[in-house]
Write an enzyme that holds these catalytic residues in place. Structure first.
Site, PDB file in Angstrom:
ATOM      1  N   GLU A 190       1.124 -14.074   5.574  1.00 39.03           N
ATOM      2  CA  GLU A 190       0.264 -13.138   5.273  1.00 39.03           C
ATOM      3  C   GLU A 190      -0.827 -13.282   4.487  1.00 39.03           C
ATOM      4  O   GLU A 190      -0.692 -13.400   3.425  1.00 39.03           O
ATOM      5  CB  GLU A 190       1.157 -11.803   4.631  1.00 39.03           C
ATOM      6  CG  GLU A 190       2.391 -11.438   5.366  1.00 39.03           C
ATOM      7  CD  GLU A 190       2.657 -10.153   4.894  1.00 39.03           C
ATOM      8  OE1 GLU A 190       2.898  -9.000   5.880  1.00 39.03           O
ATOM      9  OE2 GLU A 190       2.799  -9.709   3.629  1.00 39.03           O
ATOM     10  N   SER A 196      -2.784  -6.328   8.934  1.00 38.92           N
ATOM     11  CA  SER A 196      -3.323  -5.490   9.838  1.00 38.92           C
ATOM     12  C   SER A 196      -2.873  -5.872  11.223  1.00 38.92           C
ATOM     13  O   SER A 196      -3.637  -5.682  12.368  1.00 38.92           O
ATOM     14  CB  SER A 196      -4.790  -5.890   9.837  1.00 38.92           C
ATOM     15  OG  SER A 196      -5.253  -5.490   8.566  1.00 38.92           O
ATOM     16  N   LYS A 199       6.331  -0.190   2.152  1.00 38.88           N
ATOM     17  CA  LYS A 199       5.925  -0.337   0.653  1.00 38.88           C
ATOM     18  C   LYS A 199       6.290   0.908   0.098  1.00 38.88           C
ATOM     19  O   LYS A 199       7.328   1.491   0.302  1.00 38.88           O
ATOM     20  CB  LYS A 199       4.171  -0.566   0.974  1.00 38.88           C
ATOM     21  CG  LYS A 199       3.977  -1.793   1.739  1.00 38.88           C
ATOM     22  CD  LYS A 199       2.857  -2.168   1.791  1.00 38.88           C
ATOM     23  CE  LYS A 199       2.377  -3.452   2.653  1.00 38.88           C
ATOM     24  NZ  LYS A 199       1.231  -3.866   2.587  1.00 38.88           N
ATOM     25  N   ASN A 231       7.363  -2.979   6.907  1.00 37.00           N
ATOM     26  CA  ASN A 231       7.461  -2.883   5.272  1.00 37.00           C
ATOM     27  C   ASN A 231       6.849  -1.397   5.043  1.00 37.00           C
ATOM     28  O   ASN A 231       5.535  -1.397   5.111  1.00 37.00           O
ATOM     29  CB  ASN A 231       6.505  -4.073   4.876  1.00 37.00           C
ATOM     30  CG  ASN A 231       6.482  -3.963   3.257  1.00 37.00           C
ATOM     31  OD1 ASN A 231       7.133  -3.289   2.700  1.00 37.00           O
ATOM     32  ND2 ASN A 231       5.755  -4.953   2.646  1.00 37.00           N
ATOM     33  N   GLU A 247       1.713  -8.540  -2.954  1.00 39.77           N
ATOM     34  CA  GLU A 247       1.518  -7.375  -3.673  1.00 39.77           C
ATOM     35  C   GLU A 247       2.326  -7.651  -4.980  1.00 39.77           C
ATOM     36  O   GLU A 247       2.014  -7.091  -6.251  1.00 39.77           O
ATOM     37  CB  GLU A 247       1.746  -6.130  -3.072  1.00 39.77           C
ATOM     38  CG  GLU A 247       0.857  -5.816  -2.220  1.00 39.77           C
ATOM     39  CD  GLU A 247       0.842  -4.881  -0.949  1.00 39.77           C
ATOM     40  OE1 GLU A 247       2.244  -4.370  -1.107  1.00 39.77           O
ATOM     41  OE2 GLU A 247       0.231  -4.800   0.088  1.00 39.77           O
ATOM     42  N   GLY A 293      -3.831  -4.726   5.162  1.00 42.67           N
ATOM     43  CA  GLY A 293      -4.445  -3.534   4.925  1.00 42.67           C
ATOM     44  C   GLY A 293      -5.885  -3.402   4.983  1.00 42.67           C
ATOM     45  O   GLY A 293      -6.482  -2.432   4.401  1.00 42.67           O
ATOM     46  N   HIS A 310       6.196 -11.141  -1.750  1.00 41.37           N
ATOM     47  CA  HIS A 310       4.978 -10.297  -1.160  1.00 41.37           C
ATOM     48  C   HIS A 310       3.777 -10.672  -2.085  1.00 41.37           C
ATOM     49  O   HIS A 310       4.142 -10.476  -3.015  1.00 41.37           O
ATOM     50  CB  HIS A 310       5.309  -8.970  -0.810  1.00 41.37           C
ATOM     51  CG  HIS A 310       4.456  -8.170   0.005  1.00 41.37           C
ATOM     52  ND1 HIS A 310       3.045  -7.916  -0.328  1.00 41.37           N
ATOM     53  CD2 HIS A 310       4.403  -8.071   1.399  1.00 41.37           C
ATOM     54  CE1 HIS A 310       2.479  -7.251   0.829  1.00 41.37           C
ATOM     55  NE2 HIS A 310       3.170  -7.463   1.768  1.00 41.37           N
TER      56      HIS A 310
HETATM   57  P1  13P Z   1      -0.589  -4.209   6.743  1.00 44.25           P
HETATM   58  O1  13P Z   1       0.004  -4.121   8.322  1.00 44.25           O
HETATM   59  O2  13P Z   1      -1.044  -2.737   6.386  1.00 44.25           O
HETATM   60  O3  13P Z   1      -1.923  -4.953   6.576  1.00 44.25           O
HETATM   61  O4  13P Z   1       0.413  -4.748   5.816  1.00 44.25           O
HETATM   62  C1  13P Z   1       0.737  -5.915   6.042  1.00 44.25           C
HETATM   63  C2  13P Z   1       1.987  -6.238   4.863  1.00 44.25           C
HETATM   64  O5  13P Z   1       1.616  -6.544   3.608  1.00 44.25           O
HETATM   65  C3  13P Z   1       3.219  -6.238   5.344  1.00 44.25           C
HETATM   66  O6  13P Z   1       3.984  -6.891   4.319  1.00 44.25           O
END
Ligand code: 13P
Length: 255
Positions: free
Chosen positions: A166, A212, A11, A9, A96, A172, A94
């Site tokens: 997640e 992560s 983003k 992903n 976010e 992150g 997601h």
């Molecule tokens: P990270 O791997 O940067 O923690 O992000 C995970 C994520 O949100 C994947 O959709």
């Protein structure tokens, strides 16, 4: 047998050239074996990235979509538009999007249904915040999100879904969940689907861990019976790094 899946992903990262260059380099370095690899770039890069992905047997995913097929919805992207570009997977719900764009379970359910109607495979994201985990609400939150997104759907659709666990606190942050925390959530997601649909449907669903994930910890997650792969953010942005992660994953699933 569930096919292991590693999804990137990206983003809101990468310029067009960077996105396109990534795929060739990654494909030269990575041996995915029988695993499925999905790259989810920004909408505007789907066409260009998809063209190269196709040459290398990499699947294309989108990061979001709207639920209507056409209409006066300024700025939105529809399922058939994605389908036209060769998209196979679409990330839905997601954290976010839930946090910054106020997406709720009702909207997420409409998106999941629309994805199936247009023959896209949803990667449904679920997971608790730190506050919810501290209040021991993790399993309730996950079950609510799974119920909210999937209830009433045709079981023949649901068996094709991918669910990404997640935990919000792990995204992150560099603080990944442990294998056993992810495994317990995966088992719980599968049990929830088993109750909603059937054991057979639950066994078919692929469950990923995200938050992560790195080359250094991917094996911890793949060792878990109920984890079938990973949804990777930060560690998927560099081709060498992501190839290393995929190669480690491949070793782990064939071990
Ligand atoms: P990270 O791997 O940067 O923690 O992000 C995970 C994520 O949100 C994947 O959709």
């Amino acid at each position: 047998m569930r096919t292991p899946l590693i999804a990137a992903n990206w983003k809101m990262h990468k310029a067009l050239k960077e996105a396109v260059d990534f795929v060739g380099r990654f494909a030269a370095l990575a041996s995915a074996g029988s695993m499925e690899i999905v790259i989810c770039p920004a909408f505007v890069h789907l066409a260009a990235v998809g063209e190269i992905c196709q040459k290398h047997g990499i699947k294309l995913g989108a990061q979001n979509m709207f639920w209507e097929a056409t209409g006066a919805f300024t700025g939105e992207i529809s399922p058939p538009m994605l389908k036209d570009l060769g998209v196979d997977y679409v990330i839905i719900g997601h954290s976010e999007r839930r946090e910054h764009f106020a997406e709720n379970d009702r909207q997420i359910a409409r998106k999941v249904k629309a994805a199936f109607q247009f023959n896209l495979v949803p990667i449904l994201c679920v997971g608790e915040t730190l506050q919810q985990r501290r209040a021991s609400r993790t399993m309730d939150v996950i079950a609510e999100q799974v119920n909210g997104a999937l209830s009433g759907l045709d079981p023949s659709w649901v068996r094709r879904i991918v669910i990404a666990y997640e935990p919000v606190w792990a995204i992150g942050s560099g603080l990944a969940a442990t294998g056993s925390v992810a495994g317990a959530a995966g088992a719980w997601i599968r049990a929830t689907i088993g109750e909603m649909f059937s054991l057979d449907v639950a066994r078919a669903v692929r469950i990923l861990y995200g938050g992560s994930v790195q080359a250094e910890n991917i094996e911890d997650f793949l060792r878990e019976t109920d984890i079938d792969g990973a949804l990777v953010g930060g560690a998927s942005l560099d081709a060498d790094n992501f190839a290393r992660l995929v190669n480690r994953a491949q070793e782990a699933v064939t071990a």
